[in-house]
Design a protein around this motif. Structure first.
Motif, PDB file in Angstrom:
ATOM      1  N   GLY A   1      32.463  43.715  43.932  1.00  0.00           N
ATOM      2  CA  GLY A   1      31.088  43.253  43.786  1.00  0.00           C
ATOM      3  C   GLY A   1      30.922  42.002  42.940  1.00  0.00           C
ATOM      4  N   GLN A   2      31.994  41.351  42.586  1.00  0.00           N
ATOM      5  CA  GLN A   2      31.881  40.156  41.752  1.00  0.00           C
ATOM      6  C   GLN A   2      32.616  39.000  42.413  1.00  0.00           C
ATOM      7  OE1 GLN A   2      30.369  39.992  38.721  1.00  0.00           O
ATOM      8  NE2 GLN A   2      30.125  42.121  38.093  1.00  0.00           N
ATOM      9  N   GLU A   3      32.168  37.806  42.135  1.00  0.00           N
ATOM     10  CA  GLU A   3      32.810  36.637  42.735  1.00  0.00           C
ATOM     11  C   GLU A   3      34.112  36.259  42.032  1.00  0.00           C
ATOM     12  OE1 GLU A   3      31.974  35.129  45.451  1.00  0.00           O
ATOM     13  OE2 GLU A   3      29.828  35.390  45.785  1.00  0.00           O
ATOM     14  N   ASP A   4      34.344  36.797  40.842  1.00  0.00           N
ATOM     15  CA  ASP A   4      35.545  36.404  40.090  1.00  0.00           C
ATOM     16  C   ASP A   4      36.806  36.650  40.879  1.00  0.00           C
ATOM     17  OD1 ASP A   4      34.285  35.801  37.594  1.00  0.00           O
ATOM     18  OD2 ASP A   4      33.964  37.969  37.394  1.00  0.00           O
ATOM     19  N   MET A   5      37.643  35.659  40.943  1.00  0.00           N
ATOM     20  CA  MET A   5      38.941  35.876  41.576  1.00  0.00           C
ATOM     21  C   MET A   5      39.955  34.943  40.951  1.00  0.00           C
ATOM     22  SD  MET A   5      39.745  33.210  43.699  1.00  0.00           S
ATOM     23  CE  MET A   5      38.895  31.769  44.345  1.00  0.00           C
ATOM     24  N   ALA A   6      41.210  35.283  41.193  1.00  0.00           N
ATOM     25  CA  ALA A   6      42.282  34.457  40.673  1.00  0.00           C
ATOM     26  C   ALA A   6      43.174  34.056  41.832  1.00  0.00           C
ATOM     27  CB  ALA A   6      43.081  35.252  39.649  1.00  0.00           C
ATOM     28  N   ASP A   7      43.564  32.811  41.860  1.00  0.00           N
ATOM     29  CA  ASP A   7      44.468  32.375  42.916  1.00  0.00           C
ATOM     30  C   ASP A   7      45.898  32.731  42.531  1.00  0.00           C
ATOM     31  OD1 ASP A   7      45.697  30.992  45.071  1.00  0.00           O
ATOM     32  OD2 ASP A   7      46.114  29.347  43.693  1.00  0.00           O
TER      33      ASP A   7
ATOM     34  N   ALA B   1      50.499  35.278  36.001  1.00  0.00           N
ATOM     35  CA  ALA B   1      49.189  35.037  36.630  1.00  0.00           C
ATOM     36  C   ALA B   1      48.509  36.363  36.964  1.00  0.00           C
ATOM     37  CB  ALA B   1      49.364  34.187  37.892  1.00  0.00           C
ATOM     38  N   ILE B   2      49.278  37.346  37.397  1.00  0.00           N
ATOM     39  CA  ILE B   2      48.703  38.663  37.709  1.00  0.00           C
ATOM     40  C   ILE B   2      48.160  39.308  36.432  1.00  0.00           C
ATOM     41  CG2 ILE B   2      49.219  41.022  38.499  1.00  0.00           C
ATOM     42  CD1 ILE B   2      51.256  39.765  40.482  1.00  0.00           C
ATOM     43  N   ARG B   3      48.941  39.255  35.377  1.00  0.00           N
ATOM     44  CA  ARG B   3      48.480  39.851  34.104  1.00  0.00           C
ATOM     45  C   ARG B   3      47.219  39.171  33.600  1.00  0.00           C
ATOM     46  NH1 ARG B   3      51.622  43.585  32.302  1.00  0.00           N
ATOM     47  NH2 ARG B   3      53.823  43.524  32.870  1.00  0.00           N
TER      48      ARG B   3
END
Ligand code: SAM
Ligand code: SF4
Length: 340
Positions: free
Chosen positions: A283-289, A306-308
């Motif tokens: 439900g949130q736009e936050d994402m990590a490439d 990057a995953i951590r």
């Protein structure tokens, strides 16, 4: 010998939730165009944007090394991705090694006649099949491009191959309200569990359409209770589903109510898109490439870091809210992008 279980610290987010479940969208493409999921003329990603099958394998393997125990493969339609069985066969080594508990998928069922047996051979034991209606004409209407017969053949093939099947039906006002007991009965007769999903404000249908389609699972549940004795089951999956048992049939019925329930406190999952973006919350736009770190080096240290970092940003919960009759927290991305 591949280095999987690195003894690395598990993934724990800032709210002390252990991340043990990864949902992976392996393609944004689909052979259907369900009205609540896609527009009729969807623009799909150029192929070069996608993670290759080798990259998907490396990504999942890295997550498994960090403590992920369950993988759910989804899409788009996962079984339309070319050579996807190679990926499933690859993941089998983690099941065999005991570092992965479950490999599963969510599918529209259209390709199961071909793939049910290979999936079993790759270690898949249970699958979710999405099906909203048992009426051929309504099926064609809701999926735009789908044929019910093909999905029914797929379900037959899945059961014949020994797969445990759960049916997921989106609850749609004025569409499958009248099929509540037909669906429940049909699933009981085939020994399949059934889960209803409340429609979510995804994609690009207008807000009014969306609210129009909204059929509250509270209402659905009350209708079931008119006919059956419902017992709440304590069964919790760490996800948004709640379950009841119908005393008269012994059948388990699930409810996924992302809009009216706050299920976030026990959330154990994150979602990876087919381009390598990690969504920490549906439900949130936050994402990590994660694609850039994956491609940055052959070793996995950069990717693990990057995953951590991404997990350290997992938000507490989502912002969907229908209570004010405006779709606050409306997501612009499609379910087919994050995989539902
Ligand atoms: N193509 C596969 C399938 O249909 O099962 C996997 C991907 S699909 C996006 C995953 C699930 O999301 C399906 O059960 C589908 O019904 C559900 N879904 C799609 N759009 C939705 C929406 N707007 N609200 C609720 N569920 C939705
Ligand atoms: Fe395709 Fe599944 Fe979306 Fe329907 S719900 S369009 S089958 S991805």
């Amino acid at each position: 010998m591949e280095h999987v279980s690195s003894g690395a610290a598990p993934l724990i987010d800032p709210f002390a939730r252990a991340i043990t479940y990864l949902r992976v969208s392996v393609t944004d493409r689909c052979d259907f165009r369900c009205v609540y999921c896609m527009s009729e003329n969807m623009q799909f990603l150029p192929k070069k944007e996608l993670l290759t099958l080798e990259e998907l394998d490396r990504m999942c393997t890295t997550f498994i090394g960090l403590g992920v125990r369950k993988l759910r493969i989804t899409g788009g339609e996962p079984l339309v991705r070319r050579d996807i069985m190679t990926f499933f066969q690859g993941m089998k080594r983690h099941l065999d090694a005991g570092v992965l508990d479950e490999l599963t998928l969510t599918t529209n069922g259209s390709q199961l006649s071909r793939f049910a047996e290979p999936l079993v051979a790759a270690g898949v034991r249970r699958i979710n099949i999405s099906l909203d209606t048992l009426d051929e004409a309504k099926f064609a209407q809701i999926t735009r491009w789908g044929r019910l017969k093909q999905v029914m053949d797929g379900i037959d093939a899945a059961q014949a191959a020994g797969l445990r099947v759960k049916i997921n039906a989106v609850a749609l006002k004025g569409f499958n309200e009248d099929e509540l007991f037909t669906l429940q009965d049909w699933c009981a007769s085939r020994d399949m569990d059934l889960t209803f999903i409340e429609v979510m404000p995804m994609g690009d249908l207008g807000n009014e359409d969306r609210i129009d389609q909204y059929w509250s699972l509270k209402d659905l549940r009350a209708r079931l209770a008119d006919r059956f004795t419902l017992t709440d089951l304590p069964l919790r999956t760490g996800g948004p589903a709640r379950y009841v048992e119908l005393e008269e049939t012994g059948q388990k019925i699930g409810f996924i109510t992302p809009l009216t329930h706050n299920f976030c406190e026990s959330c154990n999952r994150v979602r990876l898109t087919c381009t390598g973006q990690l969504y920490m919350c549906l439900g949130q736009e936050d994402m990590a490439d994660l694609r850039a770190p994956l491609r940055a080096s052959e070793g996995n240290t950069v990717l693990e870091d990057a995953i951590r970092k991404a997990i350290s940003l997992k938000p507490k919960g989502h912002d969907f809210d229908y209570s004010r009759q405006a779709v606050d927290g409306q997501m612009s991305r499609h379910m087919s992008h994050t995989g539902g």
